[in-house]
Design a protein around this motif. Sequence first.
Motif, PDB file in Angstrom:
ATOM      1  N   PHE A 293     -18.907 120.184   7.614  1.00 13.47           N
ATOM      2  CA  PHE A 293     -19.403 121.390   6.955  1.00 13.47           C
ATOM      3  C   PHE A 293     -20.840 121.095   6.528  1.00 13.47           C
ATOM      4  O   PHE A 293     -21.092 120.050   5.931  1.00 13.47           O
ATOM      5  CB  PHE A 293     -18.583 121.721   5.694  1.00 13.47           C
TER       6      PHE A 293
ATOM      7  N   SER B 103     -16.449 116.252   6.914  1.00 12.25           N
ATOM      8  CA  SER B 103     -15.373 116.300   5.919  1.00 12.25           C
ATOM      9  C   SER B 103     -14.178 115.545   6.455  1.00 12.25           C
ATOM     10  O   SER B 103     -13.401 114.963   5.709  1.00 12.25           O
ATOM     11  CB  SER B 103     -14.951 117.740   5.646  1.00 12.25           C
TER      12      SER B 103
ATOM     13  N   GLU C 232      -8.402 111.230  -3.416  1.00 10.48           N
ATOM     14  CA  GLU C 232      -9.342 111.820  -4.363  1.00 10.48           C
ATOM     15  C   GLU C 232      -9.595 113.291  -4.058  1.00 10.48           C
ATOM     16  O   GLU C 232      -9.439 113.730  -2.905  1.00 10.48           O
ATOM     17  CB  GLU C 232     -10.693 111.087  -4.253  1.00 10.48           C
ATOM     18  N   ASN C 233     -10.062 114.031  -5.073  1.00 14.05           N
ATOM     19  CA  ASN C 233     -10.514 115.406  -4.841  1.00 14.05           C
ATOM     20  C   ASN C 233     -11.648 115.382  -3.837  1.00 14.05           C
ATOM     21  O   ASN C 233     -12.537 114.534  -3.915  1.00 14.05           O
ATOM     22  CB  ASN C 233     -11.034 116.034  -6.151  1.00 14.05           C
ATOM     23  N   GLY C 234     -11.589 116.291  -2.888  1.00 10.43           N
ATOM     24  CA  GLY C 234     -12.646 116.377  -1.889  1.00 10.43           C
ATOM     25  C   GLY C 234     -12.477 115.399  -0.736  1.00 10.43           C
ATOM     26  O   GLY C 234     -13.358 115.287   0.123  1.00 10.43           O
ATOM     27  N   SER C 235     -11.351 114.686  -0.686  1.00  9.36           N
ATOM     28  CA  SER C 235     -11.188 113.685   0.387  1.00  9.36           C
ATOM     29  C   SER C 235     -10.685 114.304   1.691  1.00  9.36           C
ATOM     30  O   SER C 235     -10.512 113.599   2.685  1.00  9.36           O
ATOM     31  CB  SER C 235     -10.253 112.554  -0.073  1.00  9.36           C
ATOM     32  N   GLY C 236     -10.435 115.615   1.684  1.00  4.01           N
ATOM     33  CA  GLY C 236     -10.131 116.293   2.948  1.00  4.01           C
ATOM     34  C   GLY C 236      -8.678 116.641   3.179  1.00  4.01           C
ATOM     35  O   GLY C 236      -8.292 117.019   4.295  1.00  4.01           O
ATOM     36  N   LYS C 237      -7.853 116.582   2.145  1.00  2.00           N
ATOM     37  CA  LYS C 237      -6.410 116.820   2.328  1.00  2.00           C
ATOM     38  C   LYS C 237      -6.140 118.264   2.791  1.00  2.00           C
ATOM     39  O   LYS C 237      -5.441 118.491   3.788  1.00  2.00           O
ATOM     40  CB  LYS C 237      -5.649 116.534   1.017  1.00  2.00           C
ATOM     41  N   THR C 238      -6.712 119.213   2.041  1.00  4.07           N
ATOM     42  CA  THR C 238      -6.486 120.620   2.405  1.00  4.07           C
ATOM     43  C   THR C 238      -7.125 120.929   3.759  1.00  4.07           C
ATOM     44  O   THR C 238      -6.552 121.668   4.576  1.00  4.07           O
ATOM     45  CB  THR C 238      -7.064 121.547   1.308  1.00  4.07           C
ATOM     46  N   THR C 239      -8.286 120.364   4.016  1.00  3.03           N
ATOM     47  CA  THR C 239      -8.946 120.600   5.305  1.00  3.03           C
ATOM     48  C   THR C 239      -8.075 120.081   6.451  1.00  3.03           C
ATOM     49  O   THR C 239      -7.943 120.741   7.491  1.00  3.03           O
ATOM     50  CB  THR C 239     -10.343 119.925   5.327  1.00  3.03           C
TER      51      THR C 239
ATOM     52  N   GLN D  73      -2.275 125.829  -1.603  1.00  3.63           N
ATOM     53  CA  GLN D  73      -2.583 125.227  -2.904  1.00  3.63           C
ATOM     54  C   GLN D  73      -2.515 126.260  -4.038  1.00  3.63           C
ATOM     55  O   GLN D  73      -2.051 125.970  -5.113  1.00  3.63           O
ATOM     56  CB  GLN D  73      -3.963 124.586  -2.844  1.00  3.63           C
TER      57      GLN D  73
ATOM     58  N   GLU E 183       0.177 120.569  -2.849  1.00  6.55           N
ATOM     59  CA  GLU E 183       0.442 120.542  -4.302  1.00  6.55           C
ATOM     60  C   GLU E 183       1.364 121.686  -4.716  1.00  6.55           C
ATOM     61  O   GLU E 183       1.000 122.529  -5.549  1.00  6.55           O
ATOM     62  CB  GLU E 183      -0.880 120.585  -5.077  1.00  6.55           C
TER      63      GLU E 183
ATOM     64  N   HIS F 282      -0.348 114.618  -6.415  1.00  2.00           N
ATOM     65  CA  HIS F 282      -0.999 113.583  -7.234  1.00  2.00           C
ATOM     66  C   HIS F 282       0.000 112.936  -8.175  1.00  2.00           C
ATOM     67  O   HIS F 282      -0.365 112.078  -8.973  1.00  2.00           O
ATOM     68  CB  HIS F 282      -2.143 114.205  -8.055  1.00  2.00           C
TER      69      HIS F 282
ATOM     70  N   ASN G 165     -20.364 111.049   4.023  1.00  2.00           N
ATOM     71  CA  ASN G 165     -20.459 112.318   3.296  1.00  2.00           C
ATOM     72  C   ASN G 165     -20.751 112.066   1.815  1.00  2.00           C
ATOM     73  O   ASN G 165     -19.878 111.656   1.062  1.00  2.00           O
ATOM     74  CB  ASN G 165     -19.137 113.099   3.440  1.00  2.00           C
TER      75      ASN G 165
ATOM     76  N   LEU H 257     -21.041 114.109  -0.477  1.00  2.00           N
ATOM     77  CA  LEU H 257     -20.415 115.102  -1.357  1.00  2.00           C
ATOM     78  C   LEU H 257     -19.031 114.665  -1.838  1.00  2.00           C
ATOM     79  O   LEU H 257     -18.440 115.305  -2.685  1.00  2.00           O
ATOM     80  CB  LEU H 257     -20.293 116.458  -0.623  1.00  2.00           C
TER      81      LEU H 257
END
Length: 241
Positions: free
Chosen positions: A20, A25, A44-51, A95, A181, A214, A238, A240
């Motif tokens: 992105f 990502s 971690e948050n932002g580590s790409g799980k949802t993606t 989520q 989650e 988590h 990345n 970010l």
Amino acid sequence: MKNSVSDNPAVNIKDLKLAFHGYNSIDIPSLEIHSGEIILLFGENGSGKTTLFRLLSGLLRPDSGELQVLGHDLNRMSSRAKDYFRGDHIGYVFQNSNLMPYLTALENILLPCGFSSRKQKIVDSGEMTREYEAYQLMAKLKVEDPARLRHKTSQLSKGLRQRIAVARALIGNPSLILADEPASAMGSYSQRLVYELMINHARETNATLICISHNKEMDPLFDRRLNMKDINISAETNPLW
Ligand SMILES: Nc1ncnc2c1ncn2[C@@H]1O[C@H](COP(=O)(O)OP(=O)(O)OP(=O)(O)O)[C@@H](O)[C@H]1O
């Protein structure tokens, strides 16, 4: 399109990449998940799980790499074919639940039967009515008063909406259940109940379950734990993250 799915593996990924705004990502060199595995995915948050879930369900297309889900090469499928594939074979707990606020809880749970003739047939093949199947699932989630399922979901608590999202993902026995989650708004007793129900349902129907959580207390319930930092190497490039 055919409804049958191949036996093994449920997920097969090689050199999968998605960026992105110029930053990767997802950069997963290799990942294999066997059919019937019950997986806990964390990181971690932002580590790409949802993606990763959005890639597995065909909601996102990768920039490059191999992406096989239930024996189907998603890169070779049209958007329309992926919509049918998702409807027939995947149960997705989003989520934020993603329920239709203007429909009742019961209508939300039964929604997948409207999109998939496979799920419709499975639900209708039982001795019970569709509505009863939905009530049964909710009763297992300890929502035993059928009157509550006649309310619009916008009127219900977040914890109850999450249970409805879980029932919607399980109805019609999908081969792959992706749960992002699914019980985050619940206390630990209810969380365990929800995880146990999903896991039992997956085992009884030979489905593969991947669950993002988590909550470390739930670790022992799963066959295998996957840490995003071990499978997704995009953190190296990345900023970010
Ligand atoms: N539509 C998008 N546009 C731009 N960047 C995106 C988009 N979706 C995801 N990202 C980026 O991809 C990375 C992974 O996000 P993702 O939501 O998959 O992480 P996550 O591990 O699920 O996080 P969380 O635990 O907070 O839910 C983040 O850097 C995020 O900002």
